[in-house]
Motif scaffolding. Structure first.
Motif, short mmCIF file in Angstrom:
data_model
loop_
_atom_site.label_atom_id
_atom_site.label_comp_id
_atom_site.label_asym_id
_atom_site.label_seq_id
_atom_site.Cartn_x
_atom_site.Cartn_y
_atom_site.Cartn_z
N GLU A 62 0.82 -1.21 0.00
CA GLU A 62 0.00 0.00 0.00
C GLU A 62 0.86 1.26 0.00
OE1 GLU A 62 -4.13 -1.24 2.18
OE2 GLU A 62 -2.42 -0.81 3.46
N ILE A 63 2.02 1.21 0.66
CA ILE A 63 2.90 2.37 0.68
C ILE A 63 3.43 2.63 -0.73
CG2 ILE A 63 5.11 3.29 1.50
CD1 ILE A 63 4.58 1.76 4.14
N ARG A 64 3.94 1.58 -1.35
CA ARG A 64 4.39 1.69 -2.75
C ARG A 64 4.36 0.29 -3.35
NH1 ARG A 64 8.86 0.32 -5.07
NH2 ARG A 64 10.23 0.46 -3.28
N ARG A 65 3.69 0.17 -4.50
CA ARG A 65 3.64 -1.12 -5.18
C ARG A 65 5.05 -1.54 -5.58
NH1 ARG A 65 -1.41 -2.46 -8.49
NH2 ARG A 65 0.10 -3.95 -9.26
N GLY A 66 5.30 -2.84 -5.49
CA GLY A 66 6.61 -3.33 -5.90
C GLY A 66 6.62 -4.84 -5.92
N ASP A 67 7.44 -5.40 -6.79
CA ASP A 67 7.51 -6.86 -6.92
C ASP A 67 7.92 -7.52 -5.61
OD1 ASP A 67 6.76 -6.66 -9.51
OD2 ASP A 67 8.75 -7.05 -10.35
N ASP A 68 8.79 -6.86 -4.83
CA ASP A 68 9.22 -7.45 -3.56
C ASP A 68 8.03 -7.66 -2.63
OD1 ASP A 68 8.89 -4.70 -3.28
OD2 ASP A 68 10.56 -4.45 -1.90
N ALA A 69 7.15 -6.67 -2.54
CA ALA A 69 5.98 -6.79 -1.66
C ALA A 69 4.96 -7.77 -2.24
CB ALA A 69 5.34 -5.42 -1.44
N ILE A 70 4.75 -7.72 -3.56
CA ILE A 70 3.79 -8.63 -4.20
C ILE A 70 4.19 -10.09 -3.96
CG2 ILE A 70 2.96 -9.48 -6.44
CD1 ILE A 70 2.92 -6.59 -7.41
N LYS A 71 5.48 -10.37 -4.15
CA LYS A 71 5.96 -11.75 -3.98
C LYS A 71 5.83 -12.21 -2.53
CE LYS A 71 8.89 -11.63 -8.02
NZ LYS A 71 10.21 -11.38 -8.59
N LEU A 72 6.04 -11.28 -1.58
CA LEU A 72 5.91 -11.64 -0.17
C LEU A 72 4.44 -11.85 0.21
CD1 LEU A 72 7.90 -12.27 2.00
CD2 LEU A 72 7.83 -9.88 2.73
N VAL A 73 3.54 -11.05 -0.37
CA VAL A 73 2.10 -11.26 -0.15
C VAL A 73 1.71 -12.65 -0.67
CG1 VAL A 73 -0.22 -10.54 -0.85
CG2 VAL A 73 1.43 -8.82 -0.12
#
Ligand SMILES: [Zn+2]
Length: 104
Positions: A62-73
């Motif tokens: 939510e703070i900033r979209r990014g592949d790192d966060a998407i993959k962790l989700v």
């Protein structure tokens, strides 16, 4: 950490844009907060606290979209047994990779 100035697109390592002198301090604060949240998510995964990992990774997203966060989700979703959501986020990250690698 580098931040791209939203006004002139210059890459910056300092809170004042080297090209147009825009104040980037809030963007740096936000990015530092995102890094802290991502570290919390990774630690929660290592500890087996998958609900916490999912919540923190989602917060980072939510703070900033990014592949790192998407993959962790996606990873936290699978660890929680929510395979449908894990697949959906995996496909989202995969589609971003495909678009990025598309010729032309
Ligand atoms: Zn600038």
């Amino acid at each position: 950490m580098t931040i791209r100035c939203p006004a002139c697109r210059a890459e910056n390592t300092e809170a004042i844009c080297r090209r147009c002198k825009a104040d980037l301090s809030l963007l740096f604060s936000l990015e530092a907060e995102r890094e802290r949240v991502m570290e919390n998510a990774k630690q929660a995964m290592r500890d087996g606290r998958y609900d916490d990992a999912y919540a923190a990774a989602w917060h980072a997203q939510e703070i900033r979209r990014g592949d790192d966060a998407i993959k962790l989700v996606a990873l936290a979703s699978a660890a929680r047994g929510d395979f449908a959501e894990a697949l959906r986020w995996h496909q989202s990250a995969h589609n971003r990779d495909v678009v990025r690698q598309a010729p032309g």
